[in-house]
Design an enzyme around this catalytic site. Sequence first.
Site, PDB file in Angstrom:
ATOM      1  CG  ASP A 145      -0.130   0.007   2.535  1.00 48.47           C
ATOM      2  OD1 ASP A 145       0.912  -0.670   2.594  1.00 48.47           O
ATOM      3  OD2 ASP A 145      -0.548   0.692   3.489  1.00 48.47           O
ATOM      4  CD  GLU A 146       5.968   1.343   1.838  1.00 46.96           C
ATOM      5  OE1 GLU A 146       6.288   1.580   3.008  1.00 46.96           O
ATOM      6  OE2 GLU A 146       6.774   0.916   0.976  1.00 46.96           O
TER       7      GLU A 146
END
Length: 330
Positions: A251-252
């Site tokens: 989720d970066e």
Amino acid sequence: MYLMRMLGTLLCFSPILSVLLEQQRSPVWLLLLSANAFVWPTVAFLRARRAVTPKTQEYQHLVLDAAAGGFWIATIALCSLPSVVIATILVCDRLSAGGIKLMRKALLAMMAAFLVTWLAQGMPFRPQVSVTTLYATLPLIAIYILALSLLTNAISGQLSRKTRELERIAMTDPFLDIANRRLLELRIHNELSKLTDSCHSSALMFIDIDNFKEANDRFGHKAGDTLLVAVSDILRYVTRDNGTPARLGGDEFVVLLPNTSAEEASAIARTIMDRAAQVRVFPDNALNCTLSIGIACATAQMASVTDWLKAADDALYNAKREGKNRIFAC
């Protein structure tokens, strides 16, 4: 292959027919030539369609075509102009179709068929070319070479488009269709190179979805994937004019913002957070989407891609340490 073979056998038909008529050959030879010119291309096409590996089958057909060329060169008693033209076109065509390996096989097949046929017919040698045969050979020289050039150009264009598509695939995240780390680092490197020659600053934004793992575990991977798509769509929309949004993994996300000050980057980050807050992907709106964003600006003194990414990552860490759902610029 079918159209080119049809064209090639049709264009070869006229000069060979001219020589056979001049030599007063029997109708059997004319029927054999007609079968080679008008029946064989369709037979080869049907065999290739039914083959398990059509490409391998067509390579075999190309070798057989070359052998047929050697047969007819011997049959027309080495009539110079059509013999040289037919042999040259066959060899060059095989070279363009399958490289040196196929050309070598075709050349050997042509020579073998020529020698067997020539010896069997008593080694006839009549190199003289009549005016009729000359004119019958000219279309073969002009039209087939032009057609081969057009085909080669079309294939080259297809290969260029496929290459660009493969490069795009290699440089993008396959799920979210935004830049991956490879493309991001390349563009960061290019931006740092520009900064060394100018006085402007550019920003790098590190973005993390707050509590993503817990939400993923609670609501399932499908909801988590939907959230990732929603955030990537926001990044793509907000930065469409100037930025490069990329996914580093999980989720970066990272966004490169050229020619952007810290204040401008913070305003963009606020827009991204506001839009993310409106995302509704979890059942009964049980969880809002919040982001933590770290911003690091680079100037001409920034040393490397790794340094800039680390600075933005450190800013993100500070945003999370302050309670998440924050923007931290350094």
